[in-house]
Structure formats: structure tokens, C-alpha cells
Design an enzyme around this catalytic site. Sequence first.
Site, PDB file in Angstrom:
ATOM      1  N   SER A 255       0.819  -1.201   0.000  1.00 31.48           N
ATOM      2  CA  SER A 255       0.000   0.000   0.000  1.00 31.48           C
ATOM      3  C   SER A 255       0.857   1.256   0.000  1.00 31.48           C
ATOM      4  CB  SER A 255      -0.917   0.004   1.221  1.00 31.48           C
ATOM      5  OG  SER A 255      -0.148   0.217   2.388  1.00 31.48           O
ATOM      6  N   LYS A 256       0.208   2.354  -0.237  1.00 35.60           N
ATOM      7  CA  LYS A 256       0.863   3.659  -0.293  1.00 35.60           C
ATOM      8  C   LYS A 256       1.841   3.874   0.854  1.00 35.60           C
ATOM      9  CE  LYS A 256      -2.985   6.111  -2.393  1.00 35.60           C
ATOM     10  NZ  LYS A 256      -3.799   7.310  -2.406  1.00 35.60           N
ATOM     11  N   ARG A 257       1.378   3.568   2.043  1.00 42.30           N
ATOM     12  CA  ARG A 257       2.143   3.893   3.249  1.00 42.30           C
ATOM     13  C   ARG A 257       3.448   3.093   3.360  1.00 42.30           C
ATOM     14  NH1 ARG A 257       0.518   8.311   5.461  1.00 42.30           N
ATOM     15  NH2 ARG A 257      -1.692   8.669   5.131  1.00 42.30           N
ATOM     16  N   ASP A 258       3.462   1.880   2.788  1.00 39.06           N
ATOM     17  CA  ASP A 258       4.617   1.003   2.977  1.00 39.06           C
ATOM     18  C   ASP A 258       5.907   1.622   2.491  1.00 39.06           C
ATOM     19  OD1 ASP A 258       3.123  -1.061   4.058  1.00 39.06           O
ATOM     20  OD2 ASP A 258       2.499  -1.712   2.075  1.00 39.06           O
TER      21      ASP A 258
ATOM     22  N   PHE B 219       5.728   4.494  -5.754  1.00 38.16           N
ATOM     23  CA  PHE B 219       5.153   5.167  -6.913  1.00 38.16           C
ATOM     24  C   PHE B 219       6.209   5.389  -7.987  1.00 38.16           C
ATOM     25  CE2 PHE B 219       2.653   6.761  -3.246  1.00 38.16           C
ATOM     26  CZ  PHE B 219       1.479   6.093  -3.561  1.00 38.16           C
TER      27      PHE B 219
END
Length: 506
Positions: free
Chosen positions: A263-266, A275
Amino acid sequence: MTNKPVRVRFAPSPTGPLHIGGVRTALYNYLFAKQHGGKMILRIEDTDQTRFVPGAEQYIIDSLAWCGIQFDESVVNDGPFGPYRQSDRKSLYEQYSDELVASGNAYLAFDTAEELDALRKAAEQEKKTFIYNAETRKSLRNSLNMSKQEVIDRLKDNEPYVVRFLIPEASEVVMNDLIRGQISVRTETLDDKVLFKSDGMPTYHLANIVDDHLMEITHVIRGEEWLPSLPLHVLLYEAFSWEKPEFAHLPLLLKPDGNGKLSKRDGDRLGFPVFPMEWVDPKSGEKSSGYRESGYFADAFINMLALLGWNPGTDQEIFTIDELIAAFSLERVGKSGAKFDPEKTKWFNHQYLVQKSDVVLAEQFMPFLQEKGVEVNPSQVEKVVGLVKERVQFVKELWEESYFFFVAPSSYDEQVVKKRWKENSGAQLTDLAQVIQAVDPFESAAIDEAIKNHITANELSMGAVMNALRLLLVGAAKGPHLGDIMAIIGKEETLKRIENGIKILG
RNA sequence: GCUCCCAUCGUCUAGCCUGGUCAGGACGCCAGGUUUUCAUCCUGGUAACAGGGGUUCAAAUCCCCUUGGGAGUACCA
């Protein structure tokens, strides 16, 4: 499989930046399309206007462009099946929703979101899940339980409603997935999904089927998170009597530590980007790092991504995009989720960096040199880069391995001084400076030979002299061949560093 | 909870479909070698078939169960 021209689509929702899992899905679609001489389509799925994020669509377009994934048809590259943004296709969907109602495959439901929420909560209390299905739909507020007149009256009163798909009773849905094979599900376990929302927009489920049909998509290649809705989609195709595309559900990308979907946070939590490009959240201003800004090469990044879930069945690991296109096959995509490994990604980058020409690397290194206030000519930088590129993974690391070509040491590594600088080092190097002074032309091989002769003639220790010399020239126990260093920095600078070093170290 | 999917070294994976090679490669890690340093490089090593039952002369491979993991379970995609 059909023999129609291959058409695949990547269909992201512009609710934020695209993470590497999404990039991989786009990549596999792209490789598949190219291999089959087919078309690659980008369709923006923005049927949920409440989740619109400014800049997300542009981010998706830009980052895929950076990756080298090109679209034959898209929102910026119009084609014969446009428009390619679902919000721009809004007027199209209602007729299909109506068609399903007319054919008895769907019905109108007047239940409010609050009512359904309450039902779900109540079910949860009893450790059950509320499902809008054959069991419950008979007692809910929908057109199945109303007279024609009642429905007409409600519509006349502008009462909000949704259209729900009527899941067929007690039958088996048999599906085929190109990666997983045959899958079957009983319809009793499915629920009457909303196809058309009360805001006049279709849900993903309807829009996706309608658009894939209209855009003549032949292969739907998407993430495994869609597998649970495959039965619904298959049923939808059947209700429309449309030919279904082939389906392939890609395994998920998992976080490197522990379990679960990446996920984004990882990324920033574990110190690697998730990204392709940096993303700044327009609301919070929060910044997420990107592969591009972190110094990864797009081709290395893509190569790494391609091997995450797919393998060629050979030992080859480094692939150009054309080689990937030639080698790719859905049959060789694995079934299980892949934990993303940031270390191997760096290794890929190193492989690509070493393969790049010195000219290209020097060009990319220039801005870093300018930042350090160093003025040099490009051919000088090319030589330096050629000597040190094997030692780094990123262009930005080149400085740390080559600064001594551009600036004289301002200090000397203490550990190295202790180990390599003896009482007689100063005298030995003073003599050596004389030798170096006499070398002409000042080239690596000539310098080496002169030094070697001097050491042999005077019965000195090669290791002792050279290590001390390196200390004075570099300031540390690192760097490429000394002859090469001296030749590049020049005779004058070499002698200056020796003299200066002896002055300081004694 | 329910539905579906998945299961080989720490990680990515080959091998599974068409049972029979010390279970192969890569990243990482460790050791040795090359080298005037450091790095690269080369060589070697470390390390896995989740468990249990079948079927079979023979199972990583076929079947079943268990366990574990994942996804989905919205008028989100």
C-alpha cells in the site's frame, strides 16, 4: 480464444497516484498487446465523482509515459472508440441499465443507504453478513415487491433509486481465467450488486462491462482484487447476450515485510518508493517519493516489475522492452502474490547503469557536479564515469566515488592514516614526486611504469608506497587505479596533492 | 463470519500440466581468490518443497483434509 484483433485496456480510477502494482498491470497489458500486434487502451474510470482527486489522471498519464508504456487510444490520444473517460460517457450507460430492467435481469431498488446500513449493522451484531439476495430482496423496498403502478408513482415523485442486478437463483457460474483456470461459484453466495447509482452514474460493474463491450476489448488483464467480482461480470455479459472477453487476474504485489497488499504507506515507512514518480497530495500536501526522483532508470524499473510475477522460464533476467514483448506470456504468470524486494530493484538499476554508455552517464552526472560547484569539461567526466560506474547503483552515487577527481582531499581518513602512513612515508613520497615530475607524456601506463621502476630500483614496498600515495591523492582508501587517477587530474594537481599531503601528515 | 484465490531457500522464482535428475537460477548474506586501496569481478558456501493422509514400485509433482496467507464482502474502483 477469439481471433479478433487483440485489444486490451488499462482502466485506472483517478483517485490518487498509481502505485507499482498498477504500473505492473499496465505493463503486462502493454506487453500482451504489443506481442499480439494489438491495441492498448487507457480508460479512465471516474464514475465515482466523490473520489475525484485533482491531478491524479495527469499523474497516471505522465508516469506511464515515463515508464515507456504507450497507449494507442486514450484520453489524450483519441481513437475510434472514445471518449475514453467514463464521466464523458455518462449518457451512454442508462440505456443499458434500462435494457437489463426491461429484460428482467435487473430491478429498481428504493432502499436508502441509511436503511441498508442499519440492516448491515444488525446482521453484524448476529455475526452474519447482510446480503441483498434472493433471501432478503423479497422483504426490501424494490420493484420486485411492488405493483407497476407503485413503481411509476415513486418515479413520478422523484424518489431516488438504484438499479440492482438480479442474480439468478441456485445455479453455478463457471468462469475461466487464463492464469487460474476454471473457477466456479454458486449464485446463492452472490449479491444483487448496484449497477446504476441514484446520482445518475453507473457503478464500476456496469460501466466496465458496457465499455469493454463497446470498445471491443478482447482480454481483460487486471489485478486479483477483481476476482471476486468476476462472477457478476460474467453474469452481466450473459444477461446482455454479449460475447465475453478472456480474463486474466494477476497476482497481487505484497508488502516486503509481513503480509498484505502493498500500500501507499509502505514505501516511505520502509524506505523505498511505491510510486513511479513523486506524488504530492493536493489536499494534505503530503509528499510520496517516486522511482524517477530516487534515481532509478525507467527501463530498469520496468525490467524489475516485469519479473515480479512473471518469468521467462530461462535464466535471463535483463530484458529490453522489445525482449519483454517477445518473451511475455500470460501462461508464465504465477498464481501467488509476490513480495516486493527493494534490494533487487537496486541491483537491476546497477545492471542498467553499468550498461549505459559513459557519454550518457556523464550527461546525467553533470547536474550533480554543477551542484557541487565543480567545473569540468564533458570528456573529462566521461573518463571518470567510465572508471567508477561499476561501483554504484545510482547516478547520484557517482559523486561519492569520484569527488577526488574534481576536488583535492580536504582531510585524510584517520583509520587509513593510522594504517598506511609510516614515519618514512613522507620521505618516500618526496622522492616519488621527483619521479612523477619526470613522466612525459603524463599517461596512466607511463606513470605506472615509472613508479614501478623507481620502487624496484630502490627496493621499496609496492603496497606501502602506493597506499600512502593513494591516501594523499584521494584522502581515503578507495578509488580506481592510481595511474588512471593521476593521468586524469594531471601532473600539476598530482604533485600539488603530494606536496600538500606531506606537509599535513609529516 | 461467508465467498473466492493461493502455498518450493529470508526474497523473486524454475521444476508441477506429461510422477522417477544430490530440488536449478537470481537477489541478499558468508567465505576464499584477483587487486597497490576500496569497489567491481571470479569461485565456493548458506538456505526451501507448510503439515497430515492417501494413489503409486516411486510424489515437490496427482487426490483429500488441516494449517497458514491473501483478496472480496459499499449507491468505491
